[in-house]
Design an enzyme around this catalytic site. Structure first.
Site, PDB file in Angstrom:
ATOM      1  N   CYS A   9     -18.973 -11.727  12.580  1.00 38.28           N
ATOM      2  CA  CYS A   9     -18.014 -10.722  14.131  1.00 38.28           C
ATOM      3  C   CYS A   9     -18.070  -9.437  13.112  1.00 38.28           C
ATOM      4  O   CYS A   9     -18.964  -9.537  12.537  1.00 38.28           O
ATOM      5  CB  CYS A   9     -17.087 -11.728  14.525  1.00 38.28           C
ATOM      6  N   ARG A  15     -13.534 -13.917  15.239  1.00 38.35           N
ATOM      7  CA  ARG A  15     -14.453 -15.165  15.641  1.00 38.35           C
ATOM      8  C   ARG A  15     -14.860 -15.439  14.523  1.00 38.35           C
ATOM      9  O   ARG A  15     -14.892 -16.357  14.841  1.00 38.35           O
ATOM     10  CB  ARG A  15     -14.802 -13.983  16.890  1.00 38.35           C
ATOM     11  N   ASP A 132     -13.543 -10.515  21.806  1.00 40.25           N
ATOM     12  CA  ASP A 132     -12.441 -10.259  21.095  1.00 40.25           C
ATOM     13  C   ASP A 132     -11.395 -10.172  20.795  1.00 40.25           C
ATOM     14  O   ASP A 132     -10.577  -9.564  22.094  1.00 40.25           O
ATOM     15  CB  ASP A 132     -13.083  -8.870  20.681  1.00 40.25           C
TER      16      ASP A 132
END
Length: 164
Positions: A9, A15, A132
């Site tokens: 990420c 994440r 996100d």
């Protein structure tokens, strides 16, 4: 042979570590933890050395997961050499996918995939980016958790089929 996966990420604190820990648990549950290694990284170095976001770890706890590396996690930036060293690179969104392909410098990139490309519902809806949660609250981390967990069975099936 160990099948190697890297989840990527932006900063490697939300994440990618969340999916790293979920995949470790899933491969353990599938009896494959001795044949599959999972790690994570970010495309940016801005969070290098930092722990996983506390909201990431809280979301995993809220959903009943034990610690599969969260307390020991330290963010790091992906290195070009890792692209050839991993069997599967999982990108959180199209921006990461594009950066990883550029980082590959002309080398094959068919092993670099979007995480949600393993979720048939996300594919059918045409929405393959993982949200996100960084600027959000618990509900945003729970949404990211849901997006990631929906992809886990497809990732496990893909890896199982690739193992000798």
């Amino acid at each position: 042979m160990t099948y190697r996966i890297c989840v990527v990420c932006t900063g490697n604190i939300c994440r990618s570590p969340m999916l790293e820990f979920l995949l470790r648990e899933a491969f353990e549950d599938a009896g494959l933890s001795d044949r599959v290694a999972v790690d994570s990284a970010g495309v940016s170095a801005e969070e290098a050395g930092n722990r996983a976001d506390s909201r990431t770890l809280a979301a995993l706890r809220r959903h009943g997961h034990t610690d599969h590396g969260g307390q020991a996690h330290r963010a790091r930036q992906i290195r070009p050499a890792w692209l050839a060293d991993r069997d599967l690179i999982l990108a959180a969104d199209h921006g990461h996918l594009n950066r990883l392909r550029r980082l590959a410098g002309g080398e094959p990139t068919d092993h670099i995939r979007l995480i949600r490309s393993f979720d048939p519902d996300a594919v059918a809806r045409g929405n393959l980016d993982v949200d996100d949660p960084w600027y959000g609250r618990d509900v945003d981390f729970d949404r990211t958790y849901a997006e990631l967990t929906a992809a886990v069975p497809g990732i496990v099936d893909h890896v199982r089929a690739a193992l000798p």
